[in-house]
Design an enzyme around this catalytic site. Structure first.
Site, mmCIF file in Angstrom:
data_model
loop_
_atom_site.group_PDB
_atom_site.id
_atom_site.type_symbol
_atom_site.label_atom_id
_atom_site.label_comp_id
_atom_site.label_asym_id
_atom_site.label_seq_id
_atom_site.Cartn_x
_atom_site.Cartn_y
_atom_site.Cartn_z
ATOM 1 N N ALA A 1 -4.037 -23.365 -30.628
ATOM 2 C CA ALA A 1 -3.250 -22.580 -31.583
ATOM 3 C C ALA A 1 -4.084 -21.423 -32.109
ATOM 4 O O ALA A 1 -5.311 -21.513 -32.177
ATOM 5 C CB ALA A 1 -2.777 -23.453 -32.741
ATOM 6 N N ASP A 2 -3.405 -20.356 -32.476
ATOM 7 C CA ASP A 2 -4.069 -19.227 -33.109
ATOM 8 C C ASP A 2 -3.095 -18.586 -34.092
ATOM 9 O O ASP A 2 -1.943 -18.326 -33.744
ATOM 10 C CB ASP A 2 -4.529 -18.187 -32.088
ATOM 11 C CG ASP A 2 -5.480 -17.204 -32.726
ATOM 12 O OD1 ASP A 2 -6.651 -17.575 -32.933
ATOM 13 O OD2 ASP A 2 -5.049 -16.092 -33.073
#
Length: 192
Positions: A71-72
């Site tokens: 995730a970012d």
């Protein structure tokens, strides 16, 4: 959990760890370490999804498990992609820019199924509305050190909660992981 069916969170973020654990999911943590720079002309959502995918796939190559979650999270205001501030002055600059204006928090996430070499990638967008901030509020908040490891220089679940008038969309997305969407996709992929 059998070795071949483990879920691995490809992140060192304590917020993502807490969110995933709060859903009652058993998982391991193996932090990824990839460069986090946008490609010139890359759309913000594409950038966050690309990083999430790179994190998941890179972690899968270095660790055991079946499903890898990358995730970012980024903040976008007036076309500027805001990651983590470089220093206190950068945090002040970001918060001044966010003061009194709506912005988007985008979390790209990827779930990589190592056994099938398949990946599911999505971006979730939440609109956040900040109240107008006084300079002394910004200075005091930055002095706490809290903004330094947060996209856009703030944590909605912390001291910045009083800066936010409202949000449209997923609260957990703003924290760092759109939990409803991730859990549903883990179910769809057969991980849960």
């Amino acid at each position: 959990m059998p070795e071949n069916s483990r879920i691995v969170l490809a992140s060192a973020s304590p917020r993502r760890l807490e969110l995933l654990a709060s859903a009652g999911i058993e998982f391991d943590v193996f932090a990824s370490d990839i460069p986090e720079e946008p490609i010139p002309g890359e759309a913000p959502a594409d950038f966050s999804v690309r990083l999430a995918k790179d994190k998941a796939v890179a972690t899968a190559a270095r660790s055991e498990g079946r499903w890898f979650i990358g995730a970012d999270t980024i903040v976008v205001c007036d076309g500027e992609i805001m990651g983590k501030p470089a220093d206190g002055a950068d945090a002040v600059r970001m918060l001044k820019k966010l003061s009194g204006v709506p912005h988007e928090v985008i979390t790209g996430y990827a779930i990589y199924d190592k056994a099938r070499d398949g990946i599911l990638c999505k971006a979730v967008v939440t609109k956040v509305f900040f109240k107008p901030l006084r300079d002394e509020e910004i200075t005091a908040y930055v002095a706490t050190g809290c903004p330094m490891d947060k996209a856009g220089a703030y944590a909605i679940q912390g001291g910045a909660a009083c800066m936010v008038e409202r949000i449209d969309g997923s609260y957990t997305n703003v924290v760092g992981l759109p939990l409803c969407e991730v859990v549903e996709d883990l179910r769809t992929m057969g991980a849960l």
